[in-house]
Design an enzyme around this catalytic site. Structure first.
Site, PDB file in Angstrom:
ATOM      1  N   CYS A  78       0.820  -1.211   0.000  1.00 29.66           N
ATOM      2  CA  CYS A  78       0.000   0.000   0.000  1.00 29.66           C
ATOM      3  C   CYS A  78       0.863   1.274   0.000  1.00 29.66           C
ATOM      4  O   CYS A  78       1.458   1.584  -1.020  1.00 29.66           O
ATOM      5  CB  CYS A  78      -0.996  -0.039   1.146  1.00 29.66           C
ATOM      6  SG  CYS A  78      -2.434   0.973   0.812  1.00 29.66           S
ATOM      7  N   HIS A 173      -3.411  -5.434   1.520  1.00 31.83           N
ATOM      8  CA  HIS A 173      -2.768  -5.689   2.823  1.00 31.83           C
ATOM      9  C   HIS A 173      -2.796  -7.162   3.222  1.00 31.83           C
ATOM     10  O   HIS A 173      -3.643  -7.563   4.039  1.00 31.83           O
ATOM     11  CB  HIS A 173      -3.511  -4.887   3.905  1.00 31.83           C
ATOM     12  CG  HIS A 173      -3.312  -3.414   3.807  1.00 31.83           C
ATOM     13  ND1 HIS A 173      -2.297  -2.752   4.454  1.00 31.83           N
ATOM     14  CD2 HIS A 173      -3.996  -2.475   3.121  1.00 31.83           C
ATOM     15  CE1 HIS A 173      -2.360  -1.462   4.182  1.00 31.83           C
ATOM     16  NE2 HIS A 173      -3.385  -1.263   3.369  1.00 31.83           N
ATOM     17  N   GLU A 175      -1.065  -8.605   5.315  1.00 33.09           N
ATOM     18  CA  GLU A 175      -0.806  -8.735   6.758  1.00 33.09           C
ATOM     19  C   GLU A 175      -2.093  -8.640   7.571  1.00 33.09           C
ATOM     20  O   GLU A 175      -2.080  -8.883   8.772  1.00 33.09           O
ATOM     21  CB  GLU A 175       0.225  -7.684   7.209  1.00 33.09           C
ATOM     22  CG  GLU A 175      -0.243  -6.231   7.262  1.00 33.09           C
ATOM     23  CD  GLU A 175      -0.381  -5.577   5.888  1.00 33.09           C
ATOM     24  OE1 GLU A 175      -0.244  -6.253   4.846  1.00 33.09           O
ATOM     25  OE2 GLU A 175      -0.656  -4.356   5.864  1.00 33.09           O
TER      26      GLU A 175
HETATM   27  N1  GLN Z   1      -3.674   6.155   0.549  1.00 37.96           N
HETATM   28  C1  GLN Z   1      -2.560   6.039   1.447  1.00 37.96           C
HETATM   29  C2  GLN Z   1      -1.400   6.903   0.980  1.00 37.96           C
HETATM   30  O1  GLN Z   1      -1.466   7.489  -0.046  1.00 37.96           O
HETATM   31  C3  GLN Z   1      -2.089   4.604   1.551  1.00 37.96           C
HETATM   32  C4  GLN Z   1      -3.092   3.824   2.323  1.00 37.96           C
HETATM   33  C5  GLN Z   1      -2.536   2.602   2.987  1.00 37.96           C
HETATM   34  O2  GLN Z   1      -1.321   2.391   3.074  1.00 37.96           O
HETATM   35  N2  GLN Z   1      -3.422   1.823   3.539  1.00 37.96           N
HETATM   36  O3  GLN Z   1      -0.427   7.008   1.677  1.00 37.96           O
END
Ligand code: GLN
Length: 192
Positions: A78, A173, A175
Site C-alpha cells: 500500500c 494488505h 498482513e
Molecule cells: N492512501 C494512502 C497513501 O497514499 C495509503 C493507504 C494505505 O497504506 N493503507 O499514503
C-alpha cells in the site's frame, strides 16, 4: 532469515506477526543502524507522505536503495508500494513526496476512488491456485509498468501486485488477513 520492517508509521505489528508466522525473524527498523545485516525489508501500509518524510529524514532511503542495488528483497504494501514506484501521478505529483524509485512503474494514490475507500475482494495472484482475499484501504495502483516488471495481480483496471527483480509491491494488505501466501512468497524471495 532476518527481515527488517520499517517501523516509522503504519501497520507494523501486523507485518511483524505475519513474518513470524512464515518463519522469518522480524526486526523493527527506526534508524539506519537497525537495518544492518537484514536479509530483506518490508515497507508497510500507512500514510505514504508521513512514511516518506520520516524515511528520508533518517537516511533510511539510502539504506534501502543500497539494499535493492545489491539484490536484497524489499516488499512494499500500500503506502510502501507508492514509495517504491519510479513515478507518481495525481496526488503523488501534487504533494511532491519523495519516492524511492526502485520499481519501474507509475503509481496513482487512492486509485479506487473516495467512495470505495476500503473494501475486500478476491484477486488472482500469479502462481496461486486460489484467489487471494485482498483488503484494500485507500489503495494505490500502478497505472503503467516498465517492460522488466512482472505483473502478479490486476484489479479494477490497475496493477495491484508487481515484482521487479528483488522488489515486490502489493496495493492490498496481506498482513491483515489470515492467509500467509504473500508473506510466504516474499519469504521465498528472501530465502532464494
Ligand atoms: N492512501 C494512502 C497513501 O497514499 C495509503 C493507504 C494505505 O497504506 N493503507 O499514503
Amino acid at each position: 532469515m532476518r527481515v527488517g520492517v520499517v517501523a516509522l508509521q503504519g501497520d507494523v505489528s501486523e507485518h511483524v506477526s505475519a513474518l513470524r508466522g512464515v518463519g522469518a525473524e522480524p526486526v523493527e527498523v527506526r534508524r539506519r543502524d537497525d537495518i544492518e545485516g537484514v536479509d530483506g525489508a518490508v515497507i508497510p501500509g500507512g500514510e505514504s507522505t508521513t512514511i516518506s518524510s520520516l524515511l528520508f529524514d533518517r537516511g533510511l532511503d539510502a539504506e534501502l536503495v543500497e539494499m535493492a542495488e545489491s539484490g536484497t528483497p524489499i516488499w512494499g504494501t500500500c503506502a510502501g508500494m507508492i514509495l517504491l514506484a519510479s513515478e507518481g501521478r495525481g496526488d503523488v505529483e501534487r504533494t511532491g513526496q519523495h519516492m524511492l524509485g526502485l520499481l519501474d512503474a507509475s503509481v496513482e494514490r487512492n486509485a479506487f476512488g473516495r467512495q470505495r475507500e476500503s473494501f475486500q475482494a478476491p484477486v488472482e495472484f500469479d502462481g496461486f491456485d486460489e484467489p487471494f482475499e485482498a483488503v484494500f484501504i485507500r489503495a494505490p495502483a500502478y497505472t503503467e509498468v516498465g517492460g522488466g516488471v512482472e505483473v502478479l495481480s490486476e484489479f479494477g483496471g490497475g496493477v495491484v501486485a508487481a515484482r521487479d527483480g528483488p522488489i515486490l509491491a502489493t496495493a492490498f494488505h496481506p498482513e491483515l488477513v489470515d492467509d500467509e501466501r504473500v508473506h510466504e512468497y516474499f519469504a521465498s524471495m528472501v530465502d532464494g
